[in-house]
Scaffold this motif. Structure first.
Motif, short mmCIF file in Angstrom:
data_model
loop_
_atom_site.label_atom_id
_atom_site.label_comp_id
_atom_site.label_asym_id
_atom_site.label_seq_id
_atom_site.Cartn_x
_atom_site.Cartn_y
_atom_site.Cartn_z
N PRO A 1 0.80 -1.23 0.00
CA PRO A 1 0.00 0.00 0.00
C PRO A 1 0.83 1.28 0.00
N HIS A 2 2.15 1.16 0.14
CA HIS A 2 3.00 2.35 0.25
C HIS A 2 3.84 2.62 -1.00
N ARG A 3 3.50 1.96 -2.10
CA ARG A 3 4.23 2.19 -3.34
C ARG A 3 3.31 1.93 -4.52
N PRO A 4 3.67 2.41 -5.70
CA PRO A 4 2.85 2.10 -6.87
C PRO A 4 2.87 0.60 -7.15
N VAL A 5 1.82 0.12 -7.76
CA VAL A 5 1.76 -1.30 -8.13
C VAL A 5 2.87 -1.58 -9.14
N ALA A 6 3.56 -2.68 -8.94
CA ALA A 6 4.67 -3.05 -9.82
C ALA A 6 4.17 -3.21 -11.25
N LYS A 7 4.97 -2.76 -12.20
CA LYS A 7 4.58 -2.85 -13.61
C LYS A 7 4.40 -4.30 -14.06
N ASP A 8 5.11 -5.21 -13.42
CA ASP A 8 5.00 -6.62 -13.79
C ASP A 8 4.20 -7.43 -12.75
N TRP A 9 3.26 -6.76 -12.10
CA TRP A 9 2.43 -7.38 -11.07
C TRP A 9 1.78 -8.68 -11.55
N GLU A 10 1.19 -8.65 -12.72
CA GLU A 10 0.49 -9.83 -13.22
C GLU A 10 1.44 -11.00 -13.45
N ARG A 11 2.63 -10.73 -13.96
CA ARG A 11 3.62 -11.79 -14.17
C ARG A 11 4.09 -12.35 -12.83
N ILE A 12 4.34 -11.48 -11.88
CA ILE A 12 4.81 -11.90 -10.55
C ILE A 12 3.78 -12.80 -9.89
N THR A 13 2.53 -12.38 -9.89
CA THR A 13 1.50 -13.18 -9.21
C THR A 13 1.20 -14.46 -9.97
N ALA A 14 1.24 -14.42 -11.29
CA ALA A 14 0.99 -15.65 -12.07
C ALA A 14 2.06 -16.70 -11.79
N LYS A 15 3.33 -16.28 -11.70
CA LYS A 15 4.42 -17.22 -11.40
C LYS A 15 4.23 -17.84 -10.01
N ALA A 16 3.82 -17.02 -9.05
CA ALA A 16 3.60 -17.54 -7.70
C ALA A 16 2.45 -18.54 -7.68
N LEU A 17 1.37 -18.21 -8.39
CA LEU A 17 0.21 -19.10 -8.43
C LEU A 17 0.51 -20.43 -9.13
N GLU A 18 1.42 -20.41 -10.09
CA GLU A 18 1.82 -21.67 -10.74
C GLU A 18 2.41 -22.64 -9.73
N ARG A 19 3.21 -22.14 -8.82
CA ARG A 19 3.89 -22.99 -7.84
C ARG A 19 3.06 -23.26 -6.60
N TRP A 20 2.26 -22.26 -6.19
CA TRP A 20 1.43 -22.40 -4.99
C TRP A 20 0.00 -21.98 -5.35
N PRO A 21 -0.78 -22.88 -5.96
CA PRO A 21 -2.15 -22.51 -6.36
C PRO A 21 -3.05 -22.21 -5.17
N GLU A 22 -2.60 -22.51 -3.98
CA GLU A 22 -3.37 -22.22 -2.76
C GLU A 22 -3.37 -20.73 -2.41
N LEU A 23 -2.53 -19.96 -3.08
CA LEU A 23 -2.43 -18.52 -2.80
C LEU A 23 -3.72 -17.79 -3.17
N THR A 24 -3.95 -16.70 -2.45
CA THR A 24 -5.00 -15.75 -2.79
C THR A 24 -4.31 -14.47 -3.24
N VAL A 25 -4.66 -13.99 -4.42
CA VAL A 25 -4.10 -12.75 -4.92
C VAL A 25 -5.17 -11.68 -4.83
N ILE A 26 -4.84 -10.60 -4.16
CA ILE A 26 -5.72 -9.43 -4.06
C ILE A 26 -5.28 -8.49 -5.17
N GLU A 27 -6.09 -8.31 -6.17
CA GLU A 27 -5.72 -7.46 -7.30
C GLU A 27 -5.79 -5.99 -6.91
N PRO A 28 -4.95 -5.18 -7.56
CA PRO A 28 -4.95 -3.73 -7.25
C PRO A 28 -6.24 -3.06 -7.68
#
Length: 189
Positions: free
Chosen positions: A162-189
């Motif tokens: 909440p203290h910085r702009p959303v990363a330009k590669d946010w979608e890539r970062i979260t997609a990679k994490a979800l590939e390895r840990w599908p149990e994750l919950t991603v809160i979209e900006p």
């Protein structure tokens, strides 16, 4: 405090992470932490029943030095590399957090004002779940630094910092994490 104790136990059960912590502790770096993926992913592996080290690409080591010259940082990088044998040598990445402001904007396209210490660097990470670091102290205690707390780590939640702009590669970062840990919950900006 319960999360810190749980994380310390998880860290102690990850032999590669403990080797990195023990080795770096012996190098005398100023204000150092092992942070980011090697730490929060160790917790996710424990929660999901994965083997220690699953999904961990590298071990990020941050330290703080007011000498922000490339030569000074390069000397530390070489010192740290010499302390490890393969396969860890090529997986340990060390950076002077005091120097990040020198190159961050050119590489990532957003400003990065100078910081005063390594823990402050964590406040600028992409997501609170990623902003966690550990250090093995001389008395073998594990210090946990998590400026946003550890709820997101243990709740397996990724949300924008909440203290910085959303990363330009946010979608890539979260997609990679979800590939390895599908149990994750991603809160979209």
């Amino acid at each position: 405090m319960i999360h810190e104790s749980r994380l310390a136990k998880i860290v102690r059960n990850d032999s590669d992470l403990m080797t990195v912590l023990t080795t770096v502790r012996g190098l005398g770096l100023n204000d150092w932490l092992v942070f980011s993926g090697a730490v929060y992913q160790a917790a996710w592996n424990d929660i999901t029943g994965q083997a220690p080290g699953y999904g961990v690409k590298d071990f990020d080591v941050g330290y703080f030095d007011e000498d922000v010259s490339w030569d000074a940082e390069d000397a530390v990088i070489k010192c740290v590399a010499a302390a490890f044998e393969e396969p860890l040598r090529s997986r340990v990445e060390v950076r002077n957090q005091g120097r990040v402001s020198e190159w961050f904007e050119a590489k990532f396209g957003e400003p990065y004002p100078p910081i005063k210490d390594t823990p402050e660097a964590l406040t600028r990470f992409v997501a609170p779940a990623f902003a966690v670091g550990v250090r093995l102290e001389d008395d073998d205690q594990i210090t946990v630094v998590a400026p946003f707390g550890l709820d997101d780590v243990f709740d397996m939640r990724i949300r924008p910092n909440p203290h910085r702009p959303v990363a330009k590669d946010w979608e890539r970062i979260t997609a990679k994490a979800l590939e390895r840990w599908p149990e994750l919950t991603v809160i979209e900006p």
